[in-house]
Motif scaffolding. Structure first.
Motif, PDB file in Angstrom:
ATOM      1  N   LEU A  50      35.623  37.144  46.221  1.00  0.00           N
ATOM      2  CA  LEU A  50      37.078  37.053  46.213  1.00  0.00           C
ATOM      3  C   LEU A  50      37.541  36.118  45.095  1.00  0.00           C
ATOM      4  CD1 LEU A  50      39.586  38.049  47.715  1.00  0.00           C
ATOM      5  CD2 LEU A  50      39.484  35.966  49.112  1.00  0.00           C
ATOM      6  N   VAL A  51      36.818  35.029  44.873  1.00  0.00           N
ATOM      7  CA  VAL A  51      37.146  34.111  43.779  1.00  0.00           C
ATOM      8  C   VAL A  51      37.021  34.825  42.427  1.00  0.00           C
ATOM      9  CG1 VAL A  51      36.459  32.001  42.583  1.00  0.00           C
ATOM     10  CG2 VAL A  51      36.516  32.055  45.091  1.00  0.00           C
ATOM     11  N   ALA A  52      35.942  35.593  42.268  1.00  0.00           N
ATOM     12  CA  ALA A  52      35.752  36.339  41.016  1.00  0.00           C
ATOM     13  C   ALA A  52      36.857  37.374  40.831  1.00  0.00           C
ATOM     14  CB  ALA A  52      34.382  37.007  41.015  1.00  0.00           C
ATOM     15  N   LYS A  53      37.264  38.015  41.929  1.00  0.00           N
ATOM     16  CA  LYS A  53      38.344  38.988  41.848  1.00  0.00           C
ATOM     17  C   LYS A  53      39.647  38.320  41.410  1.00  0.00           C
ATOM     18  CE  LYS A  53      40.914  42.377  44.626  1.00  0.00           C
ATOM     19  NZ  LYS A  53      41.076  43.008  45.976  1.00  0.00           N
ATOM     20  N   ALA A  54      39.907  37.137  41.949  1.00  0.00           N
ATOM     21  CA  ALA A  54      41.118  36.416  41.572  1.00  0.00           C
ATOM     22  C   ALA A  54      41.140  36.145  40.071  1.00  0.00           C
ATOM     23  CB  ALA A  54      41.208  35.106  42.356  1.00  0.00           C
ATOM     24  N   ARG A  55      39.999  35.759  39.526  1.00  0.00           N
ATOM     25  CA  ARG A  55      39.947  35.469  38.080  1.00  0.00           C
ATOM     26  C   ARG A  55      40.100  36.752  37.265  1.00  0.00           C
ATOM     27  NH1 ARG A  55      36.922  30.739  39.549  1.00  0.00           N
ATOM     28  NH2 ARG A  55      37.939  28.979  38.469  1.00  0.00           N
ATOM     29  N   ARG A  56      39.519  37.844  37.726  1.00  0.00           N
ATOM     30  CA  ARG A  56      39.690  39.116  37.007  1.00  0.00           C
ATOM     31  C   ARG A  56      41.151  39.540  37.001  1.00  0.00           C
ATOM     32  NH1 ARG A  56      35.009  40.528  39.955  1.00  0.00           N
ATOM     33  NH2 ARG A  56      36.242  41.793  41.397  1.00  0.00           N
ATOM     34  N   LEU A  57      41.818  39.379  38.135  1.00  0.00           N
ATOM     35  CA  LEU A  57      43.230  39.747  38.214  1.00  0.00           C
ATOM     36  C   LEU A  57      44.081  38.847  37.324  1.00  0.00           C
ATOM     37  CD1 LEU A  57      43.502  40.373  42.069  1.00  0.00           C
ATOM     38  CD2 LEU A  57      43.795  42.106  40.280  1.00  0.00           C
ATOM     39  N   ALA A  58      43.758  37.556  37.300  1.00  0.00           N
ATOM     40  CA  ALA A  58      44.500  36.638  36.426  1.00  0.00           C
ATOM     41  C   ALA A  58      44.350  37.047  34.964  1.00  0.00           C
ATOM     42  CB  ALA A  58      44.021  35.211  36.644  1.00  0.00           C
ATOM     43  N   ALA A  59      43.141  37.453  34.585  1.00  0.00           N
ATOM     44  CA  ALA A  59      42.901  37.893  33.205  1.00  0.00           C
ATOM     45  C   ALA A  59      43.709  39.143  32.888  1.00  0.00           C
ATOM     46  CB  ALA A  59      41.413  38.150  32.995  1.00  0.00           C
TER      47      ALA A  59
END
Length: 522
Positions: free
Chosen positions: A10-19
């Motif tokens: 979920l943390v990795a997904k958050a960073r992908r979405l932010a990018a």
């Protein structure tokens, strides 16, 4: 070791979405320049001083030159080519001489072609490279001073504000604050400076609720803190504000005078100063490239959202902004150790379990950004005239900082929002910090929130809400999200705000050696 048990996927997904949310804005920033970016470029090339004979007051030479270039041939190709072509064409020895000739109406700027263009680009690159080497030398000098004098013995660093309006008085207060235990001195800017589309020149003694950010004021305060650093036996850091309409220029001046931290948020100027969004994103990208090269730590402004929106209901917008700020910063070349991402102790203390909720939010930020020196801001919104209650709230804030491993702790004042703090208030506030941090010691190693307790559940809830919001932003666009009041309840349309007329779309063949040199290093 994670205390919250966050789902790494979920943390990795958050960073992908932010990018993904940031990508269109970065493309927009790459495709545009601003009058302030062009002025900052010429400041790196060495232009200083002001036209003191102007009827309406002093006008910085860099403003005079860039405004005239824009009038004569536009800024679509950048200011460097027309400026350095004119320098050669008129056989002038310095940019200051060129500015004086410009003010006298003796220069007609034009975009050079052929060999003239090649010569102007080469000369501009040489001059700007000298400015960037000054940034490099100052970064090396900072490292040497830290190695010689030492860093503060503990984290968080204790961050204290001075704001007299008079640089000489600021020097006295800053020195006393460092002797009393402050590790970082922040010089608050004079009210309204962020909306000036020029940087004042020289030392100033007349600011309102703060002191003007000028190159000379930076030099004076840095020299004073170097002296105090030798006296107290640790390197004392200096902070100012790279924000507002002159964000890129102030970033350059900070690097040239070896400041150590700069407030530099990707959205603060949009939301709280109504500066045009495109202008802000273009300017912040250049300013962060300068900060990256100069080794300056940035402080972001998420704490401000919680002064206009509810700190519980809007907690996830802080996390979203932190993730966006992180991505914008990395894209501009900043490393994790330079990311003083902001958050704040602003939950209404009358809410049941308010301290546990504060711990959840602070610990979430700490675990999402383990290598960032997070900047933890004290209570302001719910401070009242009851200074005893305020002092107690600040103590709880300091304890939360100790428990959750914050990196930069802004000293809370019991008279916040009541009066401009007296020196005695600051002394008591520092005493509060020293007591709590000393008494808590390494209490963080004993702090283990229950896996099924309120703190852990709240942190998971905020992260989940942040991911949901990022998905909506990706679908609708970040600029639209800002226009709709997503952050801090402030609605700022893409085509509105101050400084929009200073944004220029780049033409094919745009030339800015500063960007080329900074991006090559990045």
């Amino acid at each position: 070791m994670s205390l919250l048990g966050l789902d790494p996927e979920l943390v990795a997904k958050a960073r992908r979405l932010a990018a993904r949310a940031a990508a269109p804005v970065i493309d927009l920033a790459r495709a545009h320049t601003t009058v302030s970016v062009e002025r900052a470029t010429l400041r790196l090339a060495g232009i200083t001083g002001a036209d003191t004979a102007h009827r309406a007051g002093d006008v910085p030479w860099v403003n005079r030159v860039v405004d005239t270039v824009r009038e004569h041939c536009g800024l679509e190709h950048g200011a460097a080519l027309p400026v350095f072509h004119a320098l050669a064409e008129h056989n002038l020895g310095s940019l200051t001489e060129l500015a004086e000739a410009t003010a006298a109406g003796q220069v007609r700027y034009r975009l050079p072609t052929g060999r003239d263009r090649t010569r102007a680009a080469r000369t501009a690159r040489t001059a700007i490279a000298r400015g960037i080497r000054t940034l490099d030398r100052n970064r090396t000098q900072r490292d040497r001073l830290i190695a010689k004098l030492g860093d503060p013995p503990q984290r968080p660093w204790i961050y204290l504000i001075v704001a007299t309006g008079d640089i000489d008085e600021d020097v006295v207060q800053a020195g006393n604050a460092a002797r009393a235990g402050a590790d970082v001195i922040a010089v608050i800017r004079s009210t309204g400076q962020s909306l000036l589309d020029y940087v004042p020149e020289g030392a100033t003694h007349h600011g309102f609720a703060g002191t003007y950010a000028t190159q000379e004021n930076f030099r004076i305060m840095r020299a004073a803190l170097d002296e105090v650093s030798r006296e107290v036996g640790r390197y004392v850091r200096l902070t100012n504000y790279a924000s507002g309409l002159c964000m890129p220029e102030i970033a350059v001046l900070a690097g040239l005078q070896r400041l150590d931290m700069m407030l530099n948020d990707s959205m603060y100027g949009i939301l709280f100063r109504d500066i045009n969004p495109v202008r802000t994103f273009v300017d912040q990208r250049f300013s962060r490239q300068v900060h990256a090269r100069a080794g300056i730590i940035i402080n972001t402004g998420e704490d401000n959202y919680l002064t206009t929106a509810d700190a519980v209901e809007a907690a996830h917008t802080v996390t979203v902004s932190q993730l966006l700020n992180e991505h914008f910063a990395h894209e501009a070349g900043l490393a994790d150790w330079q990311l003083g991402l902001g958050h704040a102790f602003e939950i209404n203390p009358d809410i049941p379990d308010s301290f546990r909720l504060e711990l959840a939010h602070a610990l979430l930020a700490r675990e999402l950004f383990p290598d960032a020196p997070l900047k933890w801001m004290p209570p302001t919104k719910h401070m009242t005239g009851n200074v005893f209650r305020g002092y107690l709230l600040d103590g709880f804030f300091n304890l939360a900082g100790a428990l959750t491993g914050q990196g930069i702790l802004l000293v809370g004042m019991m008279t916040e929002a009541v009066v401009t703090p007296f020196l005695s208030d600051r002394d008591l506030a520092l005493e509060n910090v020293r007591y709590v941090l000393g008494a808590a010691g390494n209490l963080r190693e004993d702090f283990r929130p229950a896996p099924d307790g309120l703190i852990v559940k709240r942190a998971h809830q905020v992260l989940g809400e942040a991911v949901d919001l990022l998905e909506r932003i990706v679908d609708r666009g970040l600029l639209r999200a800002i226009a709709e009041g997503t952050f801090g309840l402030m609605r700022r349309p893409e085509d509105g705000g101050k400084g929009a007329d200073g944004v220029v779309a780049k033409a094919d063949g745009y030339c800015n050696p500063a960007i080329d040199l900074l991006e090559a290093e990045s």
